[in-house]
Write a protein that holds these residues in place. Sequence first.
Motif, short mmCIF file in Angstrom:
data_model
loop_
_atom_site.label_atom_id
_atom_site.label_comp_id
_atom_site.label_asym_id
_atom_site.label_seq_id
_atom_site.Cartn_x
_atom_site.Cartn_y
_atom_site.Cartn_z
N TYR A 173 -21.49 7.61 44.29
CA TYR A 173 -20.32 8.35 43.80
C TYR A 173 -20.67 9.47 42.85
CZ TYR A 173 -17.56 4.67 45.97
OH TYR A 173 -17.00 3.82 46.87
N THR A 174 -21.94 9.60 42.50
CA THR A 174 -22.36 10.64 41.56
C THR A 174 -22.43 12.00 42.25
OG1 THR A 174 -23.63 9.05 40.27
CG2 THR A 174 -24.24 11.36 40.03
N PRO A 175 -21.70 12.99 41.74
CA PRO A 175 -21.75 14.31 42.37
C PRO A 175 -22.94 15.15 41.92
CG PRO A 175 -20.14 14.32 40.61
CD PRO A 175 -20.68 12.92 40.69
N ALA B 243 -26.10 13.34 49.96
CA ALA B 243 -24.65 13.55 49.87
C ALA B 243 -23.96 12.31 49.32
CB ALA B 243 -24.10 13.89 51.26
N LEU B 244 -22.66 12.43 49.08
CA LEU B 244 -21.88 11.29 48.62
C LEU B 244 -21.96 10.15 49.64
CD1 LEU B 244 -18.64 13.00 47.30
CD2 LEU B 244 -20.39 11.85 45.93
N MET B 245 -21.94 8.94 49.14
CA MET B 245 -21.83 7.71 49.93
C MET B 245 -23.09 7.33 50.72
SD MET B 245 -18.95 7.14 48.71
CE MET B 245 -18.45 5.62 49.46
N VAL B 246 -24.21 8.00 50.50
CA VAL B 246 -25.46 7.61 51.16
C VAL B 246 -25.87 6.23 50.63
CG1 VAL B 246 -27.94 8.14 51.35
CG2 VAL B 246 -26.23 9.96 51.62
N VAL B 247 -26.39 5.38 51.54
CA VAL B 247 -26.82 4.03 51.16
C VAL B 247 -28.29 3.84 51.51
CG1 VAL B 247 -26.41 1.55 51.42
CG2 VAL B 247 -24.51 3.15 51.65
N PRO B 248 -29.17 3.96 50.52
CA PRO B 248 -30.56 3.58 50.77
C PRO B 248 -30.67 2.06 50.79
CG PRO B 248 -30.35 4.53 48.58
CD PRO B 248 -28.99 4.52 49.19
N ASP B 249 -31.74 1.56 51.35
CA ASP B 249 -31.95 0.12 51.49
C ASP B 249 -31.80 -0.59 50.14
OD1 ASP B 249 -33.44 -1.79 53.74
OD2 ASP B 249 -33.73 -2.43 51.68
N THR C 8 -34.73 18.47 51.53
CA THR C 8 -34.11 17.76 52.65
C THR C 8 -32.67 17.44 52.30
OG1 THR C 8 -36.14 16.87 53.58
CG2 THR C 8 -34.19 15.50 53.84
N VAL C 9 -31.81 17.38 53.31
CA VAL C 9 -30.41 17.02 53.13
C VAL C 9 -30.14 15.72 53.89
CG1 VAL C 9 -28.00 17.66 53.55
CG2 VAL C 9 -29.66 19.40 52.85
N ILE C 10 -29.64 14.72 53.18
CA ILE C 10 -29.23 13.45 53.79
C ILE C 10 -27.70 13.46 53.77
CG2 ILE C 10 -29.39 10.93 53.74
CD1 ILE C 10 -32.16 12.18 53.85
N GLY C 11 -27.07 13.49 54.95
CA GLY C 11 -25.63 13.68 55.07
C GLY C 11 -24.79 12.50 54.62
N ALA D 96 -24.11 13.54 58.86
CA ALA D 96 -23.28 12.48 58.30
C ALA D 96 -23.22 11.27 59.22
CB ALA D 96 -21.86 13.01 58.07
N ASN D 97 -23.05 10.11 58.60
CA ASN D 97 -22.83 8.86 59.32
C ASN D 97 -23.98 8.45 60.23
OD1 ASN D 97 -20.16 8.17 58.29
ND2 ASN D 97 -19.51 10.00 59.39
N SER D 98 -25.17 8.86 59.90
CA SER D 98 -26.34 8.44 60.67
C SER D 98 -26.91 7.15 60.09
CB SER D 98 -27.42 9.53 60.66
OG SER D 98 -26.96 10.67 61.37
N THR D 99 -27.64 6.42 60.92
CA THR D 99 -28.32 5.21 60.47
C THR D 99 -29.79 5.33 60.83
OG1 THR D 99 -26.34 3.86 60.80
CG2 THR D 99 -28.45 2.69 60.67
N ILE D 100 -30.65 5.14 59.85
CA ILE D 100 -32.09 5.23 60.07
C ILE D 100 -32.66 3.83 59.94
CG2 ILE D 100 -34.23 6.27 59.25
CD1 ILE D 100 -32.35 8.52 58.06
N LEU D 101 -33.32 3.36 61.00
CA LEU D 101 -33.86 2.01 61.02
C LEU D 101 -35.26 1.96 60.42
CD1 LEU D 101 -32.63 0.73 64.51
CD2 LEU D 101 -31.59 0.42 62.25
#
Length: 174
Positions: free
Chosen positions: A40-42, A66-72, A85-88, A118-123
């Motif tokens: 949530y941090t801008p 970007a907002l709402m990114v979820v790292p492991d 790099t940009v993580i959507g 946006a909304n990608s999933t990296i395995l």
Amino acid sequence: MKRRTTRYYVSGPNSLWQIYKTVSFWKVVKNFIIIQIARYTPFLGVKNWLYRTFLKMKVGEKTAFALMVVPDTMFPEKISVGSNTVIGFNTTILAHEYLIKEYRLGDVKIGSEVMIGANSTILPGVEIGDGAIVSAGTLVHRDVPAGSFVGGNPMQVIYTKEQLEQREKKESDH
């Protein structure tokens, strides 16, 4: 290319049920709190500082999550991201898979000047090469060659680096 993961077999209940035999409860709690703050941090610099300092992720200069990114949450230290790099929005980067009879861990390496939609999933266990573009909503289940454009579920190469260069050359000629 097969993903580079290490398999750990379990007996008894499924591996997720046994999660705290594989990772410290307090590590998960700390990581969860840091990730929720960062989601949530801008302020991009603050996010990168949180990830580097508390999650031990390798994050290059001027990289933007970007907002709402979820790292492991369990193994964020297995994630490295290059510079610029940009993580959507709402992308998930996993370094683990908890299955029924096993769990798997694998490093995730994202290069420099990569664009992840946006909304990608990296395995776990994949590498995304420098300059690659990952279309929004993509399931990255294998390596992405440097400079290529990929997308879909399952992920497919849409344009190779050479094809993209040819397209750009044609467009600049017009």
